[in-house]
Design a protein around this motif. Structure first.
Motif, PDB file in Angstrom:
ATOM      1  N   SER B 104       0.596  -1.141   0.079  1.00  0.00           N
ATOM      2  CA  SER B 104       0.169   0.077  -0.104  1.00  0.00           C
ATOM      3  C   SER B 104       0.920   1.482  -0.141  1.00  0.00           C
ATOM      4  N   GLN B 105       1.823   1.221   0.474  1.00  0.00           N
ATOM      5  CA  GLN B 105       3.037   2.389   0.552  1.00  0.00           C
ATOM      6  C   GLN B 105       3.648   2.452  -0.766  1.00  0.00           C
ATOM      7  N   LEU B 106       4.112   1.172  -1.160  1.00  0.00           N
ATOM      8  CA  LEU B 106       4.938   1.346  -2.616  1.00  0.00           C
ATOM      9  C   LEU B 106       4.164   1.937  -3.642  1.00  0.00           C
ATOM     10  N   LEU B 107       2.711   1.618  -3.592  1.00  0.00           N
ATOM     11  CA  LEU B 107       1.841   2.070  -4.694  1.00  0.00           C
ATOM     12  C   LEU B 107       1.825   3.675  -4.724  1.00  0.00           C
ATOM     13  N   GLU B 108       2.277   4.439  -3.390  1.00  0.00           N
ATOM     14  CA  GLU B 108       2.119   5.460  -3.535  1.00  0.00           C
ATOM     15  C   GLU B 108       3.293   6.384  -4.186  1.00  0.00           C
ATOM     16  N   LEU B 109       4.561   5.808  -4.276  1.00  0.00           N
ATOM     17  CA  LEU B 109       5.677   6.192  -4.796  1.00  0.00           C
ATOM     18  C   LEU B 109       5.535   6.887  -6.148  1.00  0.00           C
ATOM     19  N   GLY B 110       4.692   6.362  -6.945  1.00  0.00           N
ATOM     20  CA  GLY B 110       4.321   6.902  -8.269  1.00  0.00           C
ATOM     21  C   GLY B 110       5.221   6.333  -9.471  1.00  0.00           C
ATOM     22  N   ARG B 111       5.804   5.099  -9.063  1.00  0.00           N
ATOM     23  CA  ARG B 111       6.703   4.479 -10.039  1.00  0.00           C
ATOM     24  C   ARG B 111       5.807   3.119 -10.389  1.00  0.00           C
ATOM     25  N   PRO B 112       6.006   2.565 -11.651  1.00  0.00           N
ATOM     26  CA  PRO B 112       5.513   1.546 -12.033  1.00  0.00           C
ATOM     27  C   PRO B 112       5.939   0.171 -11.352  1.00  0.00           C
ATOM     28  N   LEU B 113       4.893  -0.481 -10.677  1.00  0.00           N
ATOM     29  CA  LEU B 113       5.289  -1.559  -9.802  1.00  0.00           C
ATOM     30  C   LEU B 113       4.968  -2.996 -10.492  1.00  0.00           C
ATOM     31  N   VAL B 114       5.755  -3.987 -10.120  1.00  0.00           N
ATOM     32  CA  VAL B 114       5.509  -5.270 -10.440  1.00  0.00           C
ATOM     33  C   VAL B 114       5.270  -5.995  -9.041  1.00  0.00           C
ATOM     34  N   LEU B 115       4.185  -6.819  -9.024  1.00  0.00           N
ATOM     35  CA  LEU B 115       3.794  -7.355  -7.676  1.00  0.00           C
ATOM     36  C   LEU B 115       4.146  -8.887  -7.741  1.00  0.00           C
ATOM     37  N   VAL B 116       4.982  -9.213  -7.145  1.00  0.00           N
ATOM     38  CA  VAL B 116       5.550 -10.775  -7.149  1.00  0.00           C
ATOM     39  C   VAL B 116       4.873 -11.465  -6.103  1.00  0.00           C
ATOM     40  N   LEU B 117       4.196 -12.614  -6.709  1.00  0.00           N
ATOM     41  CA  LEU B 117       3.421 -13.319  -5.541  1.00  0.00           C
ATOM     42  C   LEU B 117       4.545 -14.592  -5.498  1.00  0.00           C
ATOM     43  N   ASN B 118       5.320 -14.517  -4.522  1.00  0.00           N
ATOM     44  CA  ASN B 118       6.488 -15.725  -4.186  1.00  0.00           C
ATOM     45  C   ASN B 118       5.702 -16.511  -3.444  1.00  0.00           C
ATOM     46  N   MET B 119       6.436 -17.751  -3.291  1.00  0.00           N
ATOM     47  CA  MET B 119       6.280 -18.966  -2.461  1.00  0.00           C
ATOM     48  C   MET B 119       4.682 -19.181  -2.927  1.00  0.00           C
ATOM     49  N   SER B 120       4.378 -19.021  -4.155  1.00  0.00           N
ATOM     50  CA  SER B 120       3.012 -19.533  -4.624  1.00  0.00           C
ATOM     51  C   SER B 120       2.543 -20.863  -4.460  1.00  0.00           C
ATOM     52  N   ILE B 170       1.038   4.233 -13.866  1.00  0.00           N
ATOM     53  CA  ILE B 170       1.050   4.457 -12.321  1.00  0.00           C
ATOM     54  C   ILE B 170       0.065   3.867 -11.644  1.00  0.00           C
ATOM     55  N   PRO B 171       0.403   3.157 -10.532  1.00  0.00           N
ATOM     56  CA  PRO B 171      -0.399   2.432  -9.621  1.00  0.00           C
ATOM     57  C   PRO B 171      -1.391   3.159  -9.243  1.00  0.00           C
ATOM     58  N   ASN B 172      -2.687   2.600  -8.861  1.00  0.00           N
ATOM     59  CA  ASN B 172      -3.684   3.292  -8.270  1.00  0.00           C
ATOM     60  C   ASN B 172      -3.410   3.725  -6.955  1.00  0.00           C
ATOM     61  N   ALA B 173      -3.814   4.599  -6.237  1.00  0.00           N
ATOM     62  CA  ALA B 173      -3.405   4.960  -5.093  1.00  0.00           C
ATOM     63  C   ALA B 173      -4.434   4.463  -3.913  1.00  0.00           C
ATOM     64  N   VAL B 174      -3.822   4.282  -2.583  1.00  0.00           N
ATOM     65  CA  VAL B 174      -4.834   3.849  -1.513  1.00  0.00           C
ATOM     66  C   VAL B 174      -5.835   4.710  -1.161  1.00  0.00           C
ATOM     67  N   ASP B 175      -7.002   4.299  -0.878  1.00  0.00           N
ATOM     68  CA  ASP B 175      -8.143   5.186  -0.520  1.00  0.00           C
ATOM     69  C   ASP B 175      -8.230   5.227   0.966  1.00  0.00           C
ATOM     70  N   TYR B 176      -8.214   6.478   1.528  1.00  0.00           N
ATOM     71  CA  TYR B 176      -8.014   6.725   2.747  1.00  0.00           C
ATOM     72  C   TYR B 176      -9.332   7.066   3.586  1.00  0.00           C
ATOM     73  N   GLY B 177     -10.438   7.119   2.620  1.00  0.00           N
ATOM     74  CA  GLY B 177     -11.665   7.544   3.027  1.00  0.00           C
ATOM     75  C   GLY B 177     -11.873   8.880   2.921  1.00  0.00           C
ATOM     76  N   GLN B 178     -12.918   9.471   3.038  1.00  0.00           N
ATOM     77  CA  GLN B 178     -13.452  10.628   2.608  1.00  0.00           C
ATOM     78  C   GLN B 178     -12.564  11.744   3.264  1.00  0.00           C
ATOM     79  N   GLU B 179     -12.507  11.814   4.384  1.00  0.00           N
ATOM     80  CA  GLU B 179     -11.656  12.735   5.060  1.00  0.00           C
ATOM     81  C   GLU B 179     -10.338  13.042   4.937  1.00  0.00           C
ATOM     82  N   ILE B 180      -9.632  11.907   5.286  1.00  0.00           N
ATOM     83  CA  ILE B 180      -8.237  11.749   5.099  1.00  0.00           C
ATOM     84  C   ILE B 180      -7.963  12.038   3.649  1.00  0.00           C
ATOM     85  N   GLY B 181      -8.701  11.281   2.678  1.00  0.00           N
ATOM     86  CA  GLY B 181      -8.534  11.274   1.385  1.00  0.00           C
ATOM     87  C   GLY B 181      -8.482  12.620   0.787  1.00  0.00           C
ATOM     88  N   ASP B 182      -9.546  13.584   1.141  1.00  0.00           N
ATOM     89  CA  ASP B 182      -9.566  15.018   0.767  1.00  0.00           C
ATOM     90  C   ASP B 182      -8.316  15.663   1.068  1.00  0.00           C
TER      91      ASP B 182
END
Lengths: 75, 699
Positions: B104-120, B170-182
């Motif tokens: 959730s924090q890496l998504l916010e950095l505004g760089r393309p992201l590759v999510l690796v599901l390891n130990m699948s 660019i990855p989608n950002a985390v939704d912090y809800g109305q108040e914090i999001g605004d």
């Protein structure tokens, strides 16, 4: 008020709040309000304790567990 | 056309198999372990895909990107300042929800992201199935499944990295809800406005906005680096907004945001889960833990395992050690034969270089086997349990449970022990542990004890004396840590919030790689540092050459060759230093002979023994063994004092070099040698004077 260090091995609890100097660290590790935790065991020397929640185990000293207020629940 | 090198940052939780993925990508062989915090250095490697070159950096494993630990700071600063083209987020698929917190924090950095599901594979065997397309859509990133330990999915990962680095997605950002999001949006747009000219902050404005609301330490300065003078106003505005929200929710902002992130992780997990893992109570890992951390059996089992480690290290290594010893002897002899003319150069090669380096090479099987054991313990997950079991004890002393392992390794050799302190996150804990490691009586001191103890103590007393010596080291270590903790290393030891990873079967390749890496390091040390010190020691003990005719002095004594050596040693620089420091060491019960041998012991502790035997060949008229010589010249009290001094004082040269390297501080290494030697002097002085005054151990 009940805190996590008072919970006995084998008992379940729900986190009500976190305070103290490392509250952010604890929150990040998953101790958020509403989280269900289970005290798995206490180390042989009586400290630290092993807490299990959402699929993984954490070890935490009782001194730090005292900063986590909880409510005892039945599983 | 010059091709651009693409920068890839590999992030992920500890125990997510991040290092394994990094190894599979780059092919550079490194340490694979699941002990928390092993990856503390910045590791880099290169790989190619479809003609493009990628430069990968293995970031420290972290649970978050705040700055509560050094590791997190390193990871955050790299992601923020180095602008990687792609961020690879390695996630333990069987523990998706908790790993998604970092995501959730890496998504916010505004760089393309590759999510690796390891130990699948493990996740699948637990019955868990995730909807990869859904994850990709919800997060706005590439998703790849891998099994790092078997190298599955690595080529797919490379292709995904390639795709990501050329997409502007660019990855989608985390939704912090109305108040914090605004609040986040408002602050982010202000940052965008203030940093019109600098494009590098562009996609990071949301990340900054969140951090400003959290009031993370040092974030205002970081922002000023991007937006200049506008930072102050933005910071104050963020504080005002945060105050309002905090008042409304009755909880601090950082907690509110962390809760939202956990909420995001939990929501994501529910959304993408096709089938849930079946939780087996009392599964494999838990049954092992029930035994290994048992209230009563836990500690005895730990000591049994430690005993087994030492047994393997020191008993199984006997045969290969003898082989190496034989091999080195053979080389020395061959040179002796092929190089008939006696010369100083020949002596340098045989007595200086070969015997010096050879003396260290002999310990190679020890080191290799010790690290085999350690790597099994680490990779299986037992090391974290050791910290769990021993933490109470170590905490009382003022250290962390994780300090225990390096200290145990110290009984083998200080050099690998100092390397093993890397698992400690808190720098103060680490410095304190490194400082006292030489007090754990290492294997190289054993020859000194086995020389002295039989000479002065009756058979029944010998094991007890040996135990006492080891025990004195431990007691002093505790005292020294206590002292450091109230003086130069004041401050709390780090909190003990540590993951206990599930037990895993260590892989053979992982163990072999680890053994090889450590052995290589050790051999490198033997080839460079020890070689240099051996040469210096040889000069100190060989020059200046005796001006008189040694044969004359030796007179009619037999065994003239050894006596020649002894005469040479007495007139050498080392001998002169030994004589010069005699007044200083006299109060400890030492004479010039012991002083000279102690100088040799600085290169390697066990050299003390060979130096003593050379020196005494000069005096040892009519006696056959060192034991008799010692009995004739010294009292048992002096024997004890020598052992104490060798135990406490002068960590060997290799130890000091390692301390310097691992702490990055020459001062700390100097402090270590001066501090421990001063301690040795005080303790030995006290023991000798006490013994003298009360007539203990004089005959």
């Amino acid at each position: 008020m009940t805190t996590l260090n008072m919970i006995k091995p084998g008992e379940h609890a729900v986190v009500c709040g976190v305070s103290g100097p490392i509250r952010r660290r604890l929150t990040e590790m998953g101790f958020v309000r509403g989280a269900c935790v289970y005290v798995r065991r206490v180390a042989p020397l009586g400290d630290p304790m092993e807490i299990r929640f959402s699929g993984y185990s954490l070890s935490i000293r009782k001194h730090e567990a005292a900063d986590i207020s909880v409510e005892r629940v039945s599983p | 056309m010059k091709k651009r090198i693409l920068k890839v940052a590999i992030a992920g939780n500890p125990n997510s198999g991040k290092t394994t993925i990094f190894n599979s990508l780059t092919g550079t062989r490194q340490k694979v372990a699941n002990y928390p915090g092993v990856t503390v250095e910045k590791k880099e490697g290169k790989f190619n895909c479809s003609g493009y070159e990628f430069h990968a950096v293995d970031l420290p494993g972290t649970y978050s990107l705040t700055v509560s630990s050094e590791d997190e700071r390193v990871a955050r600063d790299f992601l923020l300042e180095e602008n990687p083209d792609v961020i690879v987020d390695v996630v333990d698929a069987s523990n998706f929800e908790r790993n998604a917190y970092l995501t959730s924090q890496l998504l916010e950095l505004g760089r393309p992201l590759v999510l690796v599901l390891n130990m699948s594979d493990r996740a699948a065997s637990m019955g868990q199935k995730l909807d990869l397309a859904m994850i990709s859509e919800l997060l706005g990133c590439e998703v790849v499944e891998t099994v790092g330990s078997r190298g599955c999915g690595i080529s797919a990962l490379k292709e995904a990295i390639l795709r990501a680095s050329f997409s502007s997605r660019i990855p989608n950002a985390v939704d912090y809800g109305q108040e914090i999001g605004d609040a986040v949006s408002t602050i982010a747009s202000k940052i965008d406005a203030a940093s019109e000219k600098s494009s590098s902050v562009r996609h990071k404005s949301r990340w900054f906005a969140v951090k400003l609301l959290e009031a993370e330490r040092g974030i205002d300065e970081k922002l000023a680096g991007f937006t200049g003078s506008a930072a102050k106003g933005i910071y104050e505005e963020a504080r005002r907004m945060a105050d309002g929200i905090e008042g409304h929710h009755g909880a601090p902002m950082d907690i509110l945001i962390a809760e939202r992130r956990h909420g995001f992780a939990a929501g994501l997990y529910r959304e993408v889960q096709i089938s849930a893992p079946a939780y087996v109570k009392g599964g494999f890992s838990e049954s092992i833990d029930d035994i290994l951390t048992h209230r009563i059996f836990g500690i005895p089992l730990f000591f049994a395992i430690m005993y087994a480690v030492f047994y393997i290290t020191f008993t199984l290594s006997e045969f290969p050690m003898r082989l190496i010893e034989g091999g080195i002897g053979w080389i020395a002899e061959s040179i002796e034969i092929l190089w008939p003319a006696e010369s100083m150069l020949k002596s340098l090669v045989i007595d200086g270089m070969i015997s010096g380096v050879g003396g260290v090479m002999v310990f190679l099987p020890n080191i290799a086997l010790l690290f085999m054991c350690i790597s099994i313990l680490e990779d299986s997950g037992y090391m974290a349990r050791v910290a769990f079991i021993m933490d109470k004890l170590m905490h009382k002393i003022g250290l962390h449970g994780k300090s225990f392992i390096p200290m145990v390794i110290g009984f083998g050799c200080s050099v690998p022990a100092i390397v093993a302190t890397r698992t400690l996150e808190n720098r103060r804990d680490r410095l304190a542990t490194i400082f006292v490691i030489p007090l754990m009586s290492c294997g190289a001191r054993l020859p000194i004890y086995t020389l002295i103890i039989p000479a002065f103590f009756p058979e029944s007393w010998r094991p007890k004396v040996l135990w006492i010596i080891y025990f004195v080291g431990i007691v002093l270590a505790v005292a020294v840590i206590k002292l450091l903790r109230v003086s130069v290393l004041k401050g709390d030891s780090s909190p003990f919030v540590m993951e206990l990873p599930p037990y895993r079967m260590p892989t053979l390749s992982g163990i072999l790689i680890h053994m090889w890496e450590r052995s290589k390091l050790y051999l490198k040390k033997a080839g460079t540092l020890i070689l240099a010190v051996s040469i210096i020691m040889w000069f100190l003990t060989s020059y200046p050459r005796p001006v008189f005719n040694p044969a004359m002095e030796a007179g009619s004594r037999q065994d003239s060759e050894v006596i020649l050596q002894a005469v040479a040693l007495k007139s050498s620089i080392a001998g002169k230093i030994g004589a010069a420091i005699e007044p200083a060491i006299k109060p400890l019960g030492f004479d010039w002979r012991i002083g000279t041998a102690l100088i040799g012991a600085f290169a390697a502790k066990e050299v003390f023994v060979s130096q003593m035997s050379i020196i005494f060949s000069l005096e040892g008229e009519g006696v056959s063994s060192m034991t008799e010589v010692l009995q004739r010249f010294y009292s048992p009290l002096v024997g004890v004092c020598v052992m104490l001094f060798c135990l406490i004082g002068f960590p060997c040269f290799a130890t000091l070099v390692m301390t310097r390297k691992e702490t990055g501080s020459t001062k700390w290494a100097i402090f270590q040698v001066v501090g421990l030697t001063a301690l040795a002097y005080v303790v030995t002085f006290a023991v000798y004077q006490f013994g003298q005054a009360f007539g203990i151990g004089l005959i």
